[in-house]
Design a protein around this motif. Structure first.
Motif, PDB file in Angstrom:
ATOM      1  N   ALA A   1      10.836  -7.706   5.723  1.00 48.70           N
ATOM      2  CA  ALA A   1      12.571  -8.602   5.342  1.00 48.70           C
ATOM      3  C   ALA A   1      12.006  -8.934   3.779  1.00 48.70           C
ATOM      4  N   ASP A   2      10.391  -8.537   3.504  1.00 45.63           N
ATOM      5  CA  ASP A   2      10.496  -8.059   1.661  1.00 45.63           C
ATOM      6  C   ASP A   2      11.620  -6.755   1.873  1.00 45.63           C
ATOM      7  N   SER A   3      11.354  -6.536   2.384  1.00 44.55           N
ATOM      8  CA  SER A   3      12.261  -4.839   2.118  1.00 44.55           C
ATOM      9  C   SER A   3      13.568  -5.063   2.540  1.00 44.55           C
ATOM     10  N   ARG A   4      14.261  -5.796   3.042  1.00 45.69           N
ATOM     11  CA  ARG A   4      15.807  -6.474   3.255  1.00 45.69           C
ATOM     12  C   ARG A   4      15.860  -7.048   2.330  1.00 45.69           C
TER      13      ARG A   4
ATOM     14  N   SER B   1       9.573   1.757  -3.349  1.00 46.19           N
ATOM     15  CA  SER B   1       8.922   2.519  -2.191  1.00 46.19           C
ATOM     16  C   SER B   1       7.355   1.902  -1.873  1.00 46.19           C
ATOM     17  N   GLN B   2       7.434   1.059  -2.818  1.00 44.83           N
ATOM     18  CA  GLN B   2       5.429   0.495  -2.730  1.00 44.83           C
ATOM     19  C   GLN B   2       6.073  -0.210  -0.904  1.00 44.83           C
ATOM     20  N   VAL B   3       6.778  -0.931  -1.360  1.00 45.67           N
ATOM     21  CA  VAL B   3       6.781  -1.696   0.575  1.00 45.67           C
ATOM     22  C   VAL B   3       7.470  -0.623   1.690  1.00 45.67           C
ATOM     23  N   ALA B   4       7.912   0.763   1.144  1.00 44.06           N
ATOM     24  CA  ALA B   4       7.567   1.520   2.397  1.00 44.06           C
ATOM     25  C   ALA B   4       6.897   2.293   2.815  1.00 44.06           C
ATOM     26  N   VAL B   5       5.730   2.371   1.927  1.00 42.72           N
ATOM     27  CA  VAL B   5       3.841   2.983   1.807  1.00 42.72           C
ATOM     28  C   VAL B   5       3.237   1.588   2.141  1.00 42.72           C
ATOM     29  N   LEU B   6       3.728   0.552   2.139  1.00 41.22           N
ATOM     30  CA  LEU B   6       2.371  -0.247   2.929  1.00 41.22           C
ATOM     31  C   LEU B   6       3.014  -0.594   4.007  1.00 41.22           C
ATOM     32  N   ALA B   7       4.338  -0.655   4.428  1.00 41.59           N
ATOM     33  CA  ALA B   7       4.962  -0.567   5.795  1.00 41.59           C
ATOM     34  C   ALA B   7       4.449   1.041   6.514  1.00 41.59           C
ATOM     35  N   ARG B   8       4.268   1.910   5.850  1.00 48.46           N
ATOM     36  CA  ARG B   8       3.495   3.486   7.288  1.00 48.46           C
ATOM     37  C   ARG B   8       2.700   2.715   6.826  1.00 48.46           C
ATOM     38  N   ASP B   9       1.277   2.008   6.478  1.00 49.96           N
ATOM     39  CA  ASP B   9       0.354   2.005   7.024  1.00 49.96           C
ATOM     40  C   ASP B   9      -0.348   1.364   7.821  1.00 49.96           C
TER      41      ASP B   9
END
Length: 119
Positions: free
Chosen positions: A30-33, A60-68
């Motif tokens: 949701a944050d990414s969107r 980029s920060q949201v993507a890293v957190l989502a990947r983790d």
């Protein structure tokens, strides 16, 4: 290795952690969107704005957190499979029992403390 049934107490812990991880993934999505929508609806040149974080940096920060979070979800699902298959609590490297204290702290771990960094 201890009897398989002794590890059943970890099942609800794993499911609870899987639920928390799923909620985190949903929130990050949701944050990414939201950040993407803000970028699409703006003509601000945030890449050259000295006042704050760029939208690209936030994404980029949201993507890293989502990947983790996705990695953690995968680890938990694998732990549940090991629980079902009878190999839960056994180190994937050396085949020795994983200490109960380690499983209490990280029930999804496939490694004993000696092999956690050698994976």
């Amino acid at each position: 290795m201890a009897p398989e049934t002794s590890f059943e107490r970890y099942r609800p812990l794993l499911h609870a952690e899987l639920g928390r991880t799923g909620a985190s993934l949903a929130a990050l999505d949701a944050d990414s969107r939201s950040v993407s929508a803000a970028r699409d609806n703006s003509n601000v040149d945030d890449e050259h704005d000295p006042e704050g974080t760029t939208i690209a940096s936030e994404l980029s920060q949201v993507a890293v957190l989502a990947r983790d979070a996705q990695r953690r979800s995968d680890e938990i699902r694998a732990a549940l499979e090991r629980l079902d298959g009878g190999s839960f609590g056994v180190c994937a490297v050396c085949g020795q029992a994983i200490a109960e204290g380690r499983l209490d702290a990280r029930p999804w771990t496939p490694y004993c403390i000696d092999h956690v960094s050698g994976r």
